[in-house]
Design an enzyme around this catalytic site. Sequence first.
Site, short mmCIF file in Angstrom:
data_model
loop_
_atom_site.label_atom_id
_atom_site.label_comp_id
_atom_site.label_asym_id
_atom_site.label_seq_id
_atom_site.Cartn_x
_atom_site.Cartn_y
_atom_site.Cartn_z
N ARG A 58 0.87 -8.21 -4.10
CA ARG A 58 0.41 -8.05 -2.71
C ARG A 58 1.40 -8.60 -1.70
O ARG A 58 1.05 -8.79 -0.54
CB ARG A 58 -0.95 -8.69 -2.54
N ASP A 301 -2.20 -0.64 -13.65
CA ASP A 301 -2.85 -0.60 -12.34
C ASP A 301 -3.47 -1.95 -12.00
O ASP A 301 -4.55 -2.03 -11.37
CB ASP A 301 -3.89 0.53 -12.23
N GLY A 320 -10.45 -2.02 -7.53
CA GLY A 320 -9.32 -2.53 -8.32
C GLY A 320 -9.68 -3.68 -9.22
O GLY A 320 -10.64 -4.41 -8.96
#
Length: 436
Positions: A58, A301, A320
């Site tokens: 992130r 992912d 997620g």
Amino acid sequence: MSSYVIRGARLLGNDPVDIAFADGVITGIGTGLDGDEVIDGTGLVTLPGLVDLHTHVREPGREDAETVLTGSQAAARGGFTCVHAMANTSPVADTAGVVEQVWRLGREGGYCDVQPVGAVTVGLQGTQLAELGAMADSAAGVKVFSDDGKCVSDAVLMRRALEYVKAFDGVIAQHAQEPRLTEGAQMNEGPLSGELGLVGWPAVAEEAIIARDVLLAEHVGSRLHVCHLSTRGSVEIIRWAKSRGIDVTAEVTPHHLLLSDDLVRSYDPIYKVNPPLRSNDDVEAVRDGLADGTIDIVATDHAPHPMEDKECEWSAAAFGMLGLETALSVVQQTMVDTGRLTWEQVAQKMSATPAEIGRVANQGRPLAVGEPANIVLVDPAATRTIDARDTASLSRNNPYAGLTLPGEVVATFLRGRPTVRDRVLVTPLSTEGASA
Ligand code: DOR
Ligand code: ZN
Ligand code: ZN
């Protein structure tokens, strides 16, 4: 730098053998080998360092959820020596400046190589192509482009992107989701979505984009990669496309190999992910597709989210789940322990082929003398009960918490330096090696 020898581990799950390495390179494979440091490999399996084609760190923008460093540490604990960092950061990785920053942070951390993925469109807005060439030419050498999180739904833009990246052997990795068919979607569309009163995400929204994109890739003669395949129909379309000779590759996530939509009955947003968990029949189909080679690779992912974005009501929660630290265990449980894949095939699908798709030259290499010493040592007989707090990630959104999974990473080596040793993360001795 110390020299190492791993004694008597099963190379790619085959016969026990010693593997020696020094100065970042494998120096010997045989018996009676020696090194400054000796690791007992009895009962363990040696694999090449794993390569993830689909990781979300992130940074920049949401460093509270994950940084390049913490994502790299989670990767090392999972046996990875290289991850591809998706572009949906803030700012978006749509310029040479941002991708170089992410690349450099990865090299400075020294836990694993972080290959930035470049955005296909400016700001992931889906309207204007990003500076693909500048990102390719940057120090990061971007080869993989994706608007992941969003679909490149405009067929003309998708066509142009496919054409553009041909010049530098790039690939477009598509998050296949027809936007109009998935407005407000919360879970897999099926009897259960009706029962639970959640807006459905139909399989056709994934399949329609994949069908369109394989035809576009054929038309312009480009390379296409399909992210996180999740339905039986998607597997069938990829199988058809490959039989026609279309240059397409596909990935499946660990969570789509193991988990199914009945978990959504709990209304626990830990199970909220995009594309959604599908039916048991879809799970069967993606396992078969991975086993028969229709699906080329497993990609995590890994999608960290802070507590406040997951511990809320279902419809408000983020999509997620974490994946780096559990991927190999999930693949062992669903594919190896069920006899569908050998360890050698796991090495292909989690190391060699993802590196090949991403055109990462020095990762995913065979375990052979003269090759870089990117190595993971796995204990397939270990079992561990997953504890969400036991993580290097800054986030805790682990859908496997409480489950007992097989297999544990004992050691990971990045260019001959341990990043995990005796099942514990260690500080890399040096951060040198960016050019190797
Ligand atoms: O579940 C998902 N999470 N799917 C995506 O496509 C994006 C990702 C994220 O960035 O959190
Ligand atoms: Zn996606
Ligand atoms: Zn993603």
